[in-house]
Design an enzyme around this catalytic site. Structure first.
Site, mmCIF file in Angstrom:
data_model
loop_
_atom_site.group_PDB
_atom_site.id
_atom_site.type_symbol
_atom_site.label_atom_id
_atom_site.label_comp_id
_atom_site.label_asym_id
_atom_site.label_seq_id
_atom_site.Cartn_x
_atom_site.Cartn_y
_atom_site.Cartn_z
ATOM 1 N N TYR A 1 24.980 -36.462 -6.270
ATOM 2 C CA TYR A 1 24.987 -35.543 -5.405
ATOM 3 C C TYR A 1 26.470 -35.053 -4.750
ATOM 4 C CZ TYR A 1 23.715 -30.817 -2.851
ATOM 5 O OH TYR A 1 24.491 -29.602 -2.314
ATOM 6 N N SER B 1 29.745 -27.319 -2.204
ATOM 7 C CA SER B 1 28.905 -28.037 -1.109
ATOM 8 C C SER B 1 30.536 -28.723 -1.210
ATOM 9 C CB SER B 1 27.965 -29.385 -1.320
ATOM 10 O OG SER B 1 28.358 -29.941 -0.160
ATOM 11 N N GLY C 1 15.151 -20.158 -1.456
ATOM 12 C CA GLY C 1 15.775 -21.045 -0.060
ATOM 13 C C GLY C 1 16.797 -20.046 -0.354
ATOM 14 N N ILE C 2 18.053 -20.607 -0.368
ATOM 15 C CA ILE C 2 19.501 -20.008 -0.334
ATOM 16 C C ILE C 2 19.445 -18.642 -1.160
ATOM 17 C CG2 ILE C 2 21.803 -19.563 -0.660
ATOM 18 C CD1 ILE C 2 22.092 -21.870 0.449
#
Length: 273
Positions: free
Chosen positions: A167, A142, A15-16
């Site tokens: 999360y 996030s 991913g990132i």
């Protein structure tokens, strides 16, 4: 800085993190590319080299963040093999399982992988970071931290576990850690948080249906991790631009309370000896 800057990037196997590793090497950095298992490390390093990354600028590193003992071992290895660490990018994260899971350390899995492990790694690498003129920590947060709250009486979700809430709490805690590093910890000279955007990674199904290309999420992370880039110390970035973090993330009382609690949860106060 004449020598190649050294960056420890967690979660570099996918991913990132994978795309960020490519960008950082292209920027002239030596990247310590962390993966969860030796198999993931070998596979991702092979893919990076095949994509054009200079193998001489890659150093593999392995640790499963569901085991704090492995986090300690990773920190020891980095500290022993690096004359200095210029930048630490805390990128490794999980969305968490549908049902509550507990690590061997006794913590709910999401809070450990996304917050407690990065906290412990950062604290254990303070001296290595202190040897650098840059000494920067980049926490991949996030925008969902805004909807999070620290469940002070039940941080490990023994009651009413909710995947999304767990999360959001973990990302809020990581963003609060950025505030603490900027304000309370002189050994880390600079700390920033960044929301890379809603990106099409394996984590996407946890909170959205559609996401932008992975490369677009990696770009702001790599920019903030570039030692030559000027950053707003303690700042929260939404992509490339500084933004306002949640009020909780910058509340001095809550930040200090969480810092003290985390020292106890990771037994950091006992590990210093």
């Amino acid at each position: 800085m004449n020598e190649s800057p050294t960056v420890l990037l967690t979660g570099a196997s996918d991913g990132i993190g994978f795309e960020t590793a490519r960008l950082l090497v292209a920027q002239g950095c030596t990247v310590i590319a962390h993966a969860r298992t030796p198999e993931e490390s070998d596979e991702s390093c092979d893919r990076l080299v095949k994509s054009g990354v200079d193998a001489r600028k890659l150093r593999p590193a392995v640790a499963d963040f569901t085991d704090l003992r492995e986090v300690i071992d990773l920190a020891v290895t980095v500290a022993e093999t690096c004359p200095r660490l210029d930048v630490l990018v805390n990128n490794a994260a999980i969305t968490g399982p549908q049902g509550r899971a507990v690590t061997k350390d006794g913590h709910e899995q999401t809070i450990q992988v996304n917050y407690l492990a990065p906290y412990l790694l950062t604290r254990l690498l303070e001296d290595a970071l202190d040897r650098s003129e840059v000494s920067r920590v980049v926490n991949v947060s996030s925008s969902l931290h805004r909807g999070g709250r620290i469940n002070w009486n039940d941080l490990n979700w023994k009651r009413r576990y909710n995947r999304g809430a767990a999360y959001a709490q973990s990302k809020l805690a990581l963003t609060m850690m950025t505030t603490a590093l900027a304000e309370f910890r002189p050994k880390v000279r600079e700390a920033v948080s960044v929301h890379p955007g809603v990106i099409a990674t394996r984590m996407l199904p946890g909170y959205s249906y559609r996401g932008r290309p992975v490369a677009e999420g990696a770009e702001p992370v790599a920019r903030l991790a570039d030692p030559a880039a000027k950053v707003l110390n303690g700042g929260y970035y939404d992509g490339r631009l500084p933004a306002r973090a949640s009020a909780t993330a910058v509340d001095p009382g809550g930040v200090r309370k969480l810092w003290s609690l985390t020292e106890r949860l990771t037994l950091f106060d006992r590990r210093q000896a």
